[in-house]
Scaffold this active site. Structure first.
Site, PDB file in Angstrom:
ATOM      1  CD  GLU B  50      37.286 -27.219   3.857  1.00  0.00           C
ATOM      2  OE1 GLU B  50      38.425 -27.687   3.519  1.00  0.00           O
ATOM      3  OE2 GLU B  50      36.699 -26.064   3.413  1.00  0.00           O
ATOM      4  CG  ASP B  61      45.611 -30.799  -2.407  1.00  0.00           C
ATOM      5  OD1 ASP B  61      45.342 -29.876  -1.648  1.00  0.00           O
ATOM      6  OD2 ASP B  61      44.750 -31.710  -2.681  1.00  0.00           O
ATOM      7  CE1 TYR B 176      39.183 -22.317   0.239  1.00  0.00           C
ATOM      8  CE2 TYR B 176      38.162 -24.534   0.903  1.00  0.00           C
ATOM      9  CZ  TYR B 176      39.137 -23.760   0.878  1.00  0.00           C
ATOM     10  OH  TYR B 176      40.660 -24.092   1.514  1.00  0.00           O
TER      11      TYR B 176
END
Lengths: 405, 274
Positions: B50, B61, B176
């Site tokens: 990734e 994040d 994911y």
């Protein structure tokens, strides 16, 4: 969408939360169930008379609505043109229009069974209003505020603490509103089950731009009735400052389909548009995606977001509510920049002529009124949204004028 | 249709081991160092790469990846440089799947179709764009799928029964699964809950399920890898880069230390089903 295709400027957003190409739901998947739940809760609240009655009751007895529509006689005389009216939302409880939105949203949080409130704030006016309604309804409240704003808006920081809110000073980026909003979104992603995110402006993912606008539209609805009562007709022009754009959309929205009413939004030009020290996203930015919506943004060629800059912390945001982006493209609203020094002059003029200390945000709108009114006839009418009072800004203004306090 | 991605998962199934998916920030702290890390990942045990694309406002994040993104931007990383990096990697390796991960605005500014065409031509296999949920599929997902690129979606603990089919629509490559509600690199996932969730999602799709957010060491990776088809590690790798820097600049140990950590966690992943 072309202007000529429109029957009305007041129909948006569509089901996807879009105003033309602007708005939408650009959020992480973790938040999607919450956003959808909020959309459902708001749709039912809109049709629920008990919800609307409770909000109307609080607006009247807690906030002090309707706010007056005041004819600024001496200012009008001084400028020698149009008659200038102020919609006096600075007289609201907490000192700005922000309370209108916070009361609506705290009732939604209650309806959704959430138990914790988070908010972002720039100037601190929204933070104070959020902390106020959280106290009134008995919720714990965390307010994210950029470190730079914590420094320049210390009176509001203390007010929030007195109201029981926890203030988180955000040091990421330039430490202003954009960074505070990033941190609030991170908090929300991590606490999505119990937390209500009380967004302060008419931006963010759908349905926020719509619901914030609706809660703020009380400003324009009242102003419409009040001007007809005072003058027997609608105004020729309405003017408001635009940061994220909640006070402006609140005034504008009820007038959008009155085609004889000219509408002007005033952005923060900071130190001038030629450099990078301004917040004029509609005048000098271009469309992009940030904080859940597509809208005009200040950004570099690579799509990295740039920091805004303004003497007014409340306008210091690189984006703008998506409905404003659409109103700009359709041409229904004129958006113009006002520089820091012009806003400072307007601020002082109002203090002396009308005995009103305005916040720096509406001082930008006032500076535009000062430019336009003299060129208009004496029987023409301008309504300006005086959306906040200036007590919080006296230190900033003092510093800018070189006064020692 | 076989792709680098399907070939890789087929081989992993033959070997009965989960995929080790490694996230690193492209351009952190500079292009050359970052490319050296990328080229060393397969040798250190990475099965899928990734490649993070930096953004000024990464709202999903945590502080570690935010900081890595700012270092990369400071080092001059752009989308064009991301493509250069993949091109250089593909000179030596045409088998390891590469998934780019980031936020939509830089792509939107570059031009969505221009981005997709170039991604395809340099040898990118898929993408994870954090702020494009299924409601926004017209923007990038559908044109990506039309070009044979995987659009990999995040499923989360908030993805309920009603939501899951929507999340699985138009997705390909792998799913994911984000093991915690939160930002990258915060709380550690509970392997038991993760196992239940993975089993549940597997009932709804034939795609492999890779699990990430909060997996930081070999032991956790082994525990997650028992149930999942793949384990994603990101923050720990970006942190290893950060720990090796001197005043923000790469040192002699940046590449070796980072790859040593990857190697160590890879051992954990490989031991998961033994």
């Amino acid at each position: 969408m072309n202007v000529q295709d429109l029957n009305s400027f007041r129909m948006g957003p569509d089901e996807q939360g879009l105003f033309g190409i602007y708005g939408g739901r650009f959020v992480a998947e973790t938040l999607m169930p919450n956003i959808l739940e909020l959309g459902g809760a708001y749709a039912s609240a809109k049709k629920d008379p008990a919800f609307q009655d409770e909000l109307a009751f609080l607006n009247k007895h807690y906030t002090g609505r309707p706010s007056p529509l005041y004819f600024a006689e001496r200012l009008s005389e001084h400028l020698g043109g149009a008659k200038i009216y102020f919609k006096r939302d600075e007289l609201n409880h907490t000192g700005s229009h922000k309370i209108n939105n916070c009361l609506g949203q705290i009732l939604l949080a209650k309806k959704m069974g959430k138990t914790r409130i988070i908010a972002e704030t720039g100037a601190g006016q929204h933070g104070v209003a959020a902390a106020t309604v959280a106290a009134r309804f008995g919720y714990p409240c965390v307010v994210y505020m950029g470190a730079k704003d914590v420094g320049r808006q210390s009176p509001n920081v203390f007010r929030m603490k007195l109201l029981g809110a926890e203030i988180v000073s955000v040091t990421a980026g330039a430490g202003t509103l954009k960074d505070a909003m990033n941190e609030a979104l991170r908090d929300w992603v991590a606490n999505v089950e119990d937390t209500y995110y009380l967004i302060g402006t008419a931006a963010g993912p759908h349905p926020y731009p719509e619901l914030v606008r609706d809660f703020q539209s009380v400003i324009g609805k009242e102003a419409r009735e009040q001007i007809v009562e005072a003058e027997g007709r609608l105004p020729d022009m309405i003017v408001a400052a635009v940061g994220g754009g909640s006070n402006a959309i609140g005034l504008f929205h009820p007038f959008l389909d009155d085609k004889d009413v000219q509408i002007v939004g005033v952005e923060a030009g900071g130190k001038g548009l030629e450099g990078d020290e301004h917040c004029a996203s509609l005048t000098a930015g271009r469309p992009g995606v940030l904080h859940g919506n597509r809208t005009y943004l200040l950004q570099d060629a690579e799509g990295q977001i740039e920091e805004g800059a303004s003497i007014s912390a409340g306008l210091d945001y690189p984006g703008i509510g998506p409905e404003h982006s659409w109103l700009r493209d359709t041409g229904r609203v004129d958006y113009v920049p006002i520089m820091d020094d012009e806003a400072l002059e307007a601020f002082q003029l109002l203090c002396r002529l009308e005995g009103i200390i305005p916040a720096l945000e509406p001082s930008h709108a006032l500076a535009e009124v000062i430019k336009r009114a003299p060129g208009m006839d004496k029987d023409q009418i301008i309504i300006m949204n005086l959306c906040g009072r200036g007590d919080k800004d006296v230190f900033t203004v003092g510093e800018a004028l070189g006064v020692e306090m | 249709m076989t792709t680098r991605m399907t070939n890789r998962f087929a081989r992993l199934a033959d070997e009965n081991r989960p995929a080790f998916v490694t996230y690193f920030m492209g351009g952190d702290p500079d292009f050359e160092t970052s490319l050296a890390i990328m080229k060393g990942l397969p040798g250190a045990g990475a099965d899928i790469i990734e490649l993070g694309m930096p953004f000024s406002d990464p709202m999903a994040d945590g502080p570690t990846i935010q900081a890595g993104g700012l270092r990369a931007l400071g080092g001059g990383q752009t989308l064009a440089r991301t493509f250069d990096m993949v091109r250089a990697f593909r000179e030596d390796d045409d088998e390891t799947p590469i998934v780019v991960m980031g936020y939509y605005n830089p792509i939107y500014q570059y031009g969505a179709t221009r981005f997709l065409d170039e991604a395809k031509s340099v040898g990118i296999d898929g993408m994870i764009i954090v702020d494009l949920p299924p409601e926004m599929d017209e923007e990038l997902c559908i044109p990506a799928v039309e070009r044979g690129l995987n659009f990999i979606r995040l499923a989360t603990p908030t993805t309920d029964e009603k939501r899951l089919p929507k999340v699985l629509t138009n997705t390909s490559g792998f799913v994911y699964y984000v093991s915690i509600n939160g930002i990258t690199g915060t709380a550690a996932p509970d392997p038991k809950l993760v196992e239940e969730s993975v089993r549940h999602i597997k009932g709804k799709t034939d795609l492999p399920i890779c699990v990430g957010f909060g997996v930081r060491n070999a032991e956790q990776a082994a525990a997650i890898g028992r149930a999942a088809d793949g384990v994603v590690v990101g923050t720990a790798i970006v942190q290893a880069v950060a720990d090796s820097l001197n005043d923000g600049a790469a040192t002699a140990s940046t590449v070796t230390n980072t790859l040593a950590l990857v190697h160590d966690i890879a051992e954990g992943v490989r031991s998961a089903r033994q």
